[in-house]
Design a protein around this motif. Structure first.
Motif, short mmCIF file in Angstrom:
data_model
loop_
_atom_site.label_atom_id
_atom_site.label_comp_id
_atom_site.label_asym_id
_atom_site.label_seq_id
_atom_site.Cartn_x
_atom_site.Cartn_y
_atom_site.Cartn_z
N PHE A 1 67.11 10.14 98.01
CA PHE A 1 66.15 9.12 97.61
C PHE A 1 64.72 9.68 97.54
O PHE A 1 63.94 9.31 96.66
N LEU A 2 64.39 10.60 98.44
CA LEU A 2 63.01 11.10 98.53
C LEU A 2 62.73 12.32 97.67
O LEU A 2 61.55 12.62 97.43
N HIS A 3 63.72 13.03 97.20
CA HIS A 3 63.53 14.44 96.83
C HIS A 3 62.50 14.69 95.74
O HIS A 3 61.92 15.78 95.66
N ASP A 4 62.24 13.72 94.88
CA ASP A 4 61.25 13.92 93.81
C ASP A 4 59.93 13.21 94.08
O ASP A 4 59.06 13.18 93.21
N MET A 5 59.75 12.67 95.27
CA MET A 5 58.54 11.90 95.55
C MET A 5 57.28 12.75 95.41
O MET A 5 56.19 12.25 95.12
N GLY A 6 57.41 14.06 95.60
CA GLY A 6 56.26 14.95 95.46
C GLY A 6 55.66 14.99 94.08
O GLY A 6 54.55 15.51 93.87
N LYS A 7 56.36 14.41 93.10
CA LYS A 7 55.82 14.36 91.73
C LYS A 7 54.57 13.49 91.64
O LYS A 7 53.90 13.48 90.59
N VAL A 8 54.23 12.78 92.71
CA VAL A 8 52.96 12.05 92.70
C VAL A 8 51.79 13.00 92.49
O VAL A 8 50.69 12.55 92.15
N SER B 1 55.97 29.23 94.45
CA SER B 1 55.13 28.64 93.41
C SER B 1 54.90 27.17 93.73
O SER B 1 55.75 26.49 94.28
N TRP B 2 53.72 26.69 93.37
CA TRP B 2 53.29 25.36 93.80
C TRP B 2 53.95 24.26 92.97
O TRP B 2 54.06 24.39 91.74
N GLY B 3 54.38 23.19 93.64
CA GLY B 3 54.95 22.07 92.93
C GLY B 3 55.42 20.99 93.88
O GLY B 3 55.11 20.99 95.07
N HIS B 4 56.21 20.04 93.33
CA HIS B 4 56.58 18.86 94.11
C HIS B 4 57.50 19.18 95.27
O HIS B 4 57.51 18.48 96.27
N ASP B 5 58.27 20.27 95.18
CA ASP B 5 59.17 20.65 96.27
C ASP B 5 58.38 21.01 97.53
O ASP B 5 58.63 20.48 98.62
N GLU B 6 57.45 21.94 97.37
CA GLU B 6 56.69 22.42 98.52
C GLU B 6 55.81 21.30 99.10
O GLU B 6 55.68 21.17 100.33
N TYR B 7 55.26 20.50 98.22
CA TYR B 7 54.40 19.40 98.66
C TYR B 7 55.17 18.40 99.51
O TYR B 7 54.76 18.05 100.62
N LEU B 8 56.34 17.96 99.03
CA LEU B 8 57.11 16.98 99.78
C LEU B 8 57.67 17.57 101.07
O LEU B 8 57.74 16.89 102.09
N TYR B 9 58.06 18.84 101.03
CA TYR B 9 58.52 19.49 102.27
C TYR B 9 57.45 19.35 103.36
O TYR B 9 57.75 19.01 104.51
N ASN B 10 56.21 19.61 103.01
CA ASN B 10 55.15 19.55 104.01
C ASN B 10 54.85 18.13 104.46
O ASN B 10 54.42 17.92 105.59
N ILE B 11 55.11 17.14 103.61
CA ILE B 11 54.95 15.74 104.01
C ILE B 11 56.01 15.35 105.04
O ILE B 11 55.73 14.61 105.99
N THR B 12 57.23 15.85 104.86
CA THR B 12 58.37 15.38 105.66
C THR B 12 58.83 16.33 106.75
O THR B 12 59.75 16.01 107.50
#
Length: 288
Positions: free
Chosen positions: A128-135, A197-208
């Motif tokens: 459910f969360l995996h693409d949330m970093g696309k914000v 490389s920077w993107g939604h994966d790394e961003y969401l990992y750091n949120i969660t």
């Protein structure tokens, strides 16, 4: 930092165009072998080529470190997770001819496919969360710094990365600090020590990262790292723990790629279940 014009910020008609391209490169196993699809010269793929030209040119070690400093302070917004998903829905592009589903519906489809197969609830939540970093796109980030196949920076670029020829324009390819097999890293140092490389994966990992089980965090952080979990191009940087955890990444990947359906989930029926699941693992609000 470099200033980008509109065509450089958004070379794709929608973020889903990258995901559609993944299905061409990595079709379902029962379909035609991927080699039969790998025609990167056809005109309809020009926007994807341009996307990766920009991605491979500008995703440098210094660019990634700057984005980490800019975004990992989490000072842009504070929202409930469901509110962040609704925020993400503003990314829907009416020009996309392939799907009428918004981002929330796609994530629910992924999660529901995982739930139907009887996986643990944290695995369902990860879907459910995996693409949330696309914000990140809603904060003005270029598409190529939000989606795209991810890869390590600070060392030689593998020829297993899609469109490797475009790395010739990347300054790191000509910098002796970064253009060797190991670059700034030690052999088998573990991916926890590697900058991606920077993107939604790394961003969401750091949120969660303080809230979810480790297998979930590997799924989130590396689900776009196709050069490794499909091509095994960076085994020299991984340690034994990474190799064990990548079994989870590979288990997650088919749900990410192949769970899309034109039939939309009924959001109102599913929302109570997912709100309870969110509350079980995550705080009441998250900072973006």
């Amino acid at each position: 930092m470099t200033a980008f014009n509109n065509s450089e910020l958004s070379p794709l008609s929608s973020l889903e165009q990258w995901e559609d391209d993944l299905l061409i490169r990595y079709p379902e196993p029962e379909h035609k072998a991927k080699e039969a699809y790998r025609n990167y010269d056809s005109p309809e793929r020009d926007t994807v080529r341009e996307f990766y030209r920009l991605n491979h040119t500008y995703q440098t070690y210094d660019f990634v470190r700057a984005k980490e400093r800019e975004f990992l302070s989490f000072d842009k917004k504070e929202l409930p997770v469901w509110g962040a998903m609704e925020f993400l829905n503003t990314l829907v592009d009416d020009s996309d001819p392939d799907t009428d589903l918004d981002q929330l519906q796609h994530l629910l489809q992924t999660a529901e496919a995982i739930r139907a197969d009887g996986h643990p609830d944290w695995f369902v939540l990860t879907g459910f969360l995996h693409d949330m970093g696309k914000v990140l796109c809603l904060f003005g980030e270029p598409q190529w710094a939000v989606v795209g196949d991810t890869f390590p920076v600070g060392c030689k670029h593998s020829d297993k990365i899609v469109y490797p020829e475009f790395f010739v324009n990347n300054p790191d390819s000509h910098d002796e600090r970064y253009n060797t097999k190991y670059g700034v890293y030690d052999p088998n140092c573990g991916l926890r020590n590697v900058h991606m490389s920077w993107g939604h994966d790394e961003y969401l990992y750091n949120i969660t990262k303080d809230y979810l089980p480790e297998p979930a965090l590997y799924m989130i952080r590396y689900h776009s790292f196709y050069a490794q979990h499909r091509e095994e191009a960076y085994d020299h940087l991984m340690d034994d723990h990474d190799r064990a955890m990548f079994n989870w990444v590979r288990k997650f990947n088919p749900y990410d790629l192949y769970s899309k359906s034109p039939k939309p989930p009924v959001v109102s029926e599913l929302k109570p279940y997912y709100e309870d699941l969110i509350a079980k693992y995550l705080p009441a609000t998250i900072r973006l």
